[in-house]
Enzyme design. Structure first.
Site, short mmCIF file in Angstrom:
data_model
loop_
_atom_site.label_atom_id
_atom_site.label_comp_id
_atom_site.label_asym_id
_atom_site.label_seq_id
_atom_site.Cartn_x
_atom_site.Cartn_y
_atom_site.Cartn_z
N ASP A 1 -9.59 -4.63 -4.99
CA ASP A 1 -9.04 -3.69 -4.04
C ASP A 1 -10.22 -2.69 -3.93
O ASP A 1 -10.52 -1.75 -4.94
CB ASP A 1 -7.73 -3.02 -4.65
CG ASP A 1 -6.82 -2.44 -3.59
OD1 ASP A 1 -7.48 -1.50 -2.63
OD2 ASP A 1 -5.71 -2.66 -3.35
N HIS B 1 23.26 -2.89 -26.30
CA HIS B 1 23.09 -1.48 -25.81
C HIS B 1 23.48 -1.22 -24.42
O HIS B 1 23.59 -0.11 -23.97
CB HIS B 1 21.88 -0.89 -26.17
CG HIS B 1 21.72 -0.98 -27.77
ND1 HIS B 1 21.13 -2.06 -28.50
CD2 HIS B 1 21.68 0.16 -28.64
CE1 HIS B 1 21.09 -1.36 -29.75
NE2 HIS B 1 21.59 -0.28 -29.93
N SER C 1 0.79 -1.21 0.08
CA SER C 1 -0.04 0.04 0.02
C SER C 1 0.78 1.31 -0.21
O SER C 1 1.60 1.44 -0.88
CB SER C 1 -1.02 -0.04 1.41
OG SER C 1 -1.95 0.90 1.13
#
EC number: 3.1.-.-
Length: 558
Positions: free
Chosen positions: A430, A507, A355
């Protein structure tokens, strides 16, 4: 007489822990007038048993403390009422001050009676002797004996200081007493000349924002810092702490942060076990009403990791107030403690947050880029949308300004500064970090956290086609729907891995990557879905459901 005074002024003793068999060898406390042996579970009750005098005096003082807390929170309304009734005149205030003085004298007398009750109790006398010896000499033996007691943490000696030479000797530009570095929000109105007149115009709004943040705002954002809530949770916190100490061999420590706040921590060491994950340390960052005694620390513990839990400033044994600067200062000293006192390398440290703990977790990841991984459970990208959700629309400007200036939890911005492995756990039901209703899974701010992270790391992949297909995947409310979308676009995971590994070999690992620049739209869709699935896992539960150990998985990395 000196011992009696120590009993009067000493901290409240809550519990005497049981000792394990390997620790039951009697030992005396050095530099004490008489030899004091550590308490044994065979002769001592694990809960401290106060005498009647101390017990009743403690009850009176605790009741007075609760009344004082209620009076403090209601004082603005009380002053307004007294002013309207005309009770704030000098003729009325003087008698009231006499009553207040008499009450304070009575409470002081009750405190003295409590001290006498403690003085007649051999358990408390032994405890205060060990505590005084530890303050004089913090030897390992003294600290081992003091760890057998749970008492008011304000009297616990400091175990680690942010300015210890060993913790800063290799770093440059470390924190000052002002605090560690935070990312500052951009001005609300760009291009506006900051003249004296503009500053005067902004002053009333700034004062209002300051007052809102330091009164209502901070307590709404961090309800765990409210004294009355902590008082109600005290029995549960004591039980949780006893479990960590007695069953998990936890070690409590007090850390002094650069702002002067004292941080309450608990460390469980699993490096001596046969489990390989015990060599890794999980630093747990709790929610806005979470405490390490009963919080998300249980998940990595059950999974077999070494764990370091800590309480937010103003929570339980930690001092201060939980503003973003204080939160980051606390997290900094916790990480320094893990590295320089507990002996973990940054590559062996995992940051795990639940949270609102995502703010300190992402700050640590940004400031300590060598940490092994970051796991964010039920977290969000930015506080402003969630704050606007619970406040009236007419307050929109005030809420935005207050959050940006005083409570700026910019998790996504901080997380994008971290280059290591990241796992986001989204709760599909949620009810806290959704901006509409729990059933509307697309309003979950964990989605925005994922999208911002992927757009920063893989901007070419997350172009129009990639962004659209990831949004479709995020709309899936079940594993079946997820798999259906994944298979519809025929994602070839081996191909995706080979493309990413080839780019990394050519890269390097630093983000952002330009992979996908010369790729077809279907290729970008496949890569986008593959990366989204690797960075976000769904957990079918509400916000406060404990995360099972089997769901605590290390993030994906190439």
């Amino acid at each position: 007489m000196a011992k009696l005074l120590s009993c009067v002024l000493g901290p409240r003793l809550y519990k005497i822990y049981r000792e394990r068999d390997s620790e039951r060898a009697p030992a005396s406390v050095p530099e004490t007038p008489t030899a004091v042996t550590a308490p044994h579970s065979s002769s001592w009750d694990t809960y401290y048993q106060p005498r009647a005098l101390e017990k009743h005096a403690d009850s009176i003082l605790a009741l007075a403390s609760v009344f004082w807390s209620i009076s403090y929170y209601s004082s603005p309304f009380a002053f307004f009422y007294l002013y309207r009734k005309g009770y704030l005149s000098l003729s009325k205030v003087v008698p009231f001050s006499h009553y207040a003085g008499t009450l304070l004298l009575l409470l002081a007398g009750v405190a003295c009676l409590r001290g006498i009750g403690r003085w007649t109790n051999p358990q408390y006398r032994q405890f205060i002797t060990i505590l005084e010896a530890t303050h004089r000499n913090q030897s390992s033996e003294n600290k081992r004996q003091l760890a057998n007691y749970n008492f008011d943490f304000r009297s616990w000696p400091v175990d680690f200081h942010w300015e210890e030479p060993s913790s800063r000797k290799e770093s440059r530009g470390g924190p000052s007493r002002r605090g560690v570095a935070l990312l500052r929000p951009e001005p609300l109105h760009r291009g506006t000349t900051d003249t004296l007149l503009n500053r005067v115009k902004k002053l009333p709004c700034q004062i209002t924002s300051y007052l809102v943040a330091h009164t209502l705002g901070r307590r709404m954002l961090y309800p765990g810092s409210v004294y009355l809530l902590q008082k109600a949770l005290m029995p549960v916190l004591l039980q949780g702490q006893a479990r960590l100490v007695e069953e998990c061999n936890g070690r409590r420590a007090k850390l002094l942060a650069c702002d002067g706040n004292e941080i309450d921590t608990m460390f469980v060491d699993r490096r001596g076990t046969a489990q390989p994950q015990g060599q890794k340390l999980v630093i747990c960052c709790e929610g806005n009403a979470g405490f390490y005694e009963v919080g998300c620390i249980s998940t990595p513990l059950e999974a077999g990791y070494s764990v370091l839990g800590w309480n937010h400033p103003g929570f339980a044994g930690s001092t201060g107030v939980p503003f973003p600067q204080n939160e980051a200062n606390a997290m900094d000293v916790v990480v320094q403690f893990a590295i320089h006192r507990l002996g973990f390398q940054p590559q062996d440290i995992i940051i795990y947050a639940w949270s609102i703990g995502g703010f300190t977790a992402t700050w640590a990841a940004m400031s300590y880029p060598d940490v092994s991984a970051v796991i964010l459970d039920a977290s969000f990208d930015d506080l402003v949308p969630l704050a606007l959700k619970v406040m009236p629309d007419s307050w929109r400007g005030l809420v935005t300004r207050t959050v940006r200036q005083h409570l700026n939890l910019n998790n996504a911005e901080q997380l994008c500064r971290y280059l290591g492995p990241v796992l986001l756990i989204r709760r599909t039901k949620d009810e806290i970090i959704t901006t509409t209703v729990p059933e509307d899974i697309m309003s979950n701010r964990g989605n925005d956290l994922l999208l911002k992270l992927l757009q920063h790391r893989y901007p070419r992949v997350m172009a129009e086609e990639g962004l659209q297909v990831v949004r479709q995947w995020l709309e899936a409310s079940s594993q079946l729907e997820e798999a259906s979308i994944y298979s519809r676009w025929e994602v070839e995971e081996d191909w995706c891995l080979s493309v990413l590994r080839s780019y990394q070999a050519e890269h390097g690992p630093d983000f952002p990557w330009s992979v996908g620049e010369d790729m077809s739209a279907d290729g970008r869709r496949q890569l986008a879905l593959f990366l989204a699935r690797k960075h976000l896992h769904n957990f079918e539960a509400t916000h406060c459901t404990p995360l099972p150990a089997q769901n605590f998985q290390m993030p994906w990395h190439l």
